[in-house]
Design a protein around this motif. Structure first.
Motif, short mmCIF file in Angstrom:
data_model
loop_
_atom_site.label_atom_id
_atom_site.label_comp_id
_atom_site.label_asym_id
_atom_site.label_seq_id
_atom_site.Cartn_x
_atom_site.Cartn_y
_atom_site.Cartn_z
N VAL A 142 0.90 -1.28 0.11
CA VAL A 142 -0.09 -0.11 0.11
C VAL A 142 0.92 1.25 0.09
CG1 VAL A 142 -1.92 1.04 1.15
CG2 VAL A 142 -1.83 -1.17 1.54
N LEU A 143 0.36 2.15 -1.00
CA LEU A 143 1.12 3.67 -0.89
C LEU A 143 0.20 4.62 -0.29
CD1 LEU A 143 3.57 5.53 -1.63
CD2 LEU A 143 2.52 5.51 -3.75
N LEU A 144 0.65 5.24 0.69
CA LEU A 144 -0.14 6.36 1.43
C LEU A 144 0.44 7.80 1.34
CD1 LEU A 144 -0.98 5.11 4.83
CD2 LEU A 144 -2.34 5.07 3.28
N ASP A 145 -0.55 8.64 1.13
CA ASP A 145 -0.11 10.20 0.99
C ASP A 145 -0.53 10.76 2.23
OD1 ASP A 145 0.95 10.36 -1.61
OD2 ASP A 145 -0.88 11.50 -2.43
N VAL A 146 0.26 11.22 3.08
CA VAL A 146 0.13 11.72 4.38
C VAL A 146 0.45 13.18 4.52
CG1 VAL A 146 0.64 11.63 6.87
CG2 VAL A 146 0.88 9.37 5.42
N LYS A 147 -0.74 14.04 4.61
CA LYS A 147 -0.69 15.36 4.24
C LYS A 147 -0.67 16.08 5.79
CE LYS A 147 -3.31 14.90 0.23
NZ LYS A 147 -4.53 15.42 -0.68
N PRO A 148 0.19 17.33 5.77
CA PRO A 148 0.10 18.05 6.93
C PRO A 148 -0.59 18.96 7.24
CG PRO A 148 1.95 18.90 5.55
CD PRO A 148 1.29 17.35 4.78
N TRP A 149 -0.78 19.64 8.27
CA TRP A 149 -1.70 20.90 8.61
C TRP A 149 -1.21 22.14 7.61
CZ3 TRP A 149 -6.32 20.06 10.43
CH2 TRP A 149 -6.54 19.02 11.33
N ASP A 150 0.05 22.50 7.60
CA ASP A 150 0.44 23.52 6.78
C ASP A 150 2.09 23.57 6.41
OD1 ASP A 150 1.71 24.34 9.27
OD2 ASP A 150 -0.26 25.23 10.00
N ASP A 151 2.54 24.47 6.02
CA ASP A 151 3.73 24.47 5.59
C ASP A 151 4.88 24.63 7.00
OD1 ASP A 151 3.11 27.12 6.20
OD2 ASP A 151 4.48 27.95 4.44
N GLU A 152 3.90 24.99 8.01
CA GLU A 152 4.92 24.89 9.23
C GLU A 152 5.31 23.53 9.95
OE1 GLU A 152 3.49 28.18 11.58
OE2 GLU A 152 4.16 29.67 10.05
N THR A 153 4.18 22.55 9.36
CA THR A 153 4.49 21.30 10.20
C THR A 153 5.75 20.44 10.02
OG1 THR A 153 1.93 21.10 9.86
CG2 THR A 153 3.50 18.95 10.46
N ASP A 154 6.28 20.23 11.24
CA ASP A 154 7.73 19.46 11.25
C ASP A 154 7.45 18.09 10.57
OD1 ASP A 154 9.92 18.21 11.89
OD2 ASP A 154 10.25 19.14 13.49
N MET A 155 7.92 17.97 9.13
CA MET A 155 7.62 16.78 8.43
C MET A 155 8.52 15.63 9.17
SD MET A 155 5.49 17.51 6.43
CE MET A 155 5.37 16.07 5.36
N GLN A 156 9.58 15.64 9.76
CA GLN A 156 10.28 14.68 10.28
C GLN A 156 9.72 14.27 11.40
OE1 GLN A 156 14.47 15.72 11.40
NE2 GLN A 156 14.55 13.85 12.67
N LYS A 157 9.01 15.17 12.34
CA LYS A 157 8.13 14.65 13.22
C LYS A 157 6.82 13.76 12.88
CE LYS A 157 9.60 17.60 16.99
NZ LYS A 157 10.21 16.73 17.89
N LEU A 158 6.41 14.40 11.60
CA LEU A 158 5.18 13.65 11.01
C LEU A 158 5.32 12.33 10.81
CD1 LEU A 158 2.54 15.26 8.40
CD2 LEU A 158 3.69 13.02 7.99
N GLU A 159 6.62 12.26 10.23
CA GLU A 159 7.12 10.72 9.72
C GLU A 159 7.21 9.97 10.87
OE1 GLU A 159 10.39 8.18 6.86
OE2 GLU A 159 10.08 10.33 7.00
N GLU A 160 7.84 10.24 12.01
CA GLU A 160 8.04 9.93 13.11
C GLU A 160 6.85 9.25 13.70
OE1 GLU A 160 10.45 12.17 15.77
OE2 GLU A 160 12.21 11.90 14.57
N ALA A 161 5.77 9.98 13.73
CA ALA A 161 4.17 9.72 14.14
C ALA A 161 3.79 8.59 13.33
CB ALA A 161 3.50 11.12 14.21
#
Length: 228
Positions: A142-161
């Protein structure tokens, strides 16, 4: 398990015979005998492949007949098995093959099972069920698209989550950041799942878009879903 010769011309009789042969190689004893020849002669044709145990037994008896020089059309004739014992230590068998019409149709071919036979049958049934379940448990990529809230979201922490979500049958794979627009990037991440253990919809709803992961994740979309 009472099964008569007349039963063997019905589906229910063949089913009972299949269950009986689950824990046995032959109708009676540990070698081919008159009982095997009798049942073989009674069957009007080879059993359906869905009856695995009967098919195994039928093909084995048929092979013994052919080795002895009697073809499948030789049902009802006299045949000796003296030269085809299963192992060198096994005594030879020289039983006369009798025609089904000459035997009592009400003969109970199968007596009471011993405790050892019952235990062996239960173990085989359990193993068969486990094997079937294992075969049915397919996998998907499965390939997922995971979108943040805005351009200020820490993408490294998003991936860790995302990767912090762990469950049986789930394996996270490669990932990359892809531009969305206006300086915003989304996380694209691969995962492999065991279909019987992991529901992608539940994974998204119950783990990725709720606390604490939703501090970084605004939404998730399934981009690709392929069976392996």
């Amino acid at each position: 398990m009472a099964v008569t010769l007349s039963d063997l011309n019905s589906e229910s009789g063949i089913k009972k015979l299949d269950e009986y042969l689950l824990s046995r190689s032959y109708i009676t004893g540990y070698q081919a005998s008159k009982d095997d020849l009798l049942v073989y002669s009674t069957l009007s044709q080879g059993p359906s492949a869905e009856y695995i145990n009967v098919s195994r037994w039928y093909n084995h008896i048929d092979a013994l007949l052919r080795i002895s020089g009697v073809s499948g059309e030789g049902k009802g004739v006299n045949v000796e098995f003296a030269s085809v014992a299963e192992a060198p230590s096994s005594p030879s068998i020289a039983d006369q093959k009798a025609s089904a019409e000459d035997d009592d149709d009400d003969l109970d071919l199968f007596g009471e099972e011993t405790e050892e036979e019952k235990k062996a049958a239960e173990e085989r049934v359990a193993a068969a069920k486990a094997s079937a379940k294992k075969k049915e448990s397919g996998k998907s990529s499965v390939l997922l698209d995971v979108k943040p809230w805005d351009d200020e979201t820490d993408m490294q922490k998003l991936e860790e989550a995302v990767r912090s979500v762990k469950m049986e049958g789930l394996l996270w794979g490669a990932s990359k950041l892809a531009p969305v627009g206006y300086g915003i990037k989304k996380l694209q991440i691969m995962m492999t799942i065991v279909d019987d253990l992991v529901s992608v919809d539940n994974l998204i709803e119950d783990h990725l878009t709720c606390e604490p992961a939703n501090e970084y994740i605004q939404s998730c979309d399934i981009v690709a879903f392929n069976k392996i």
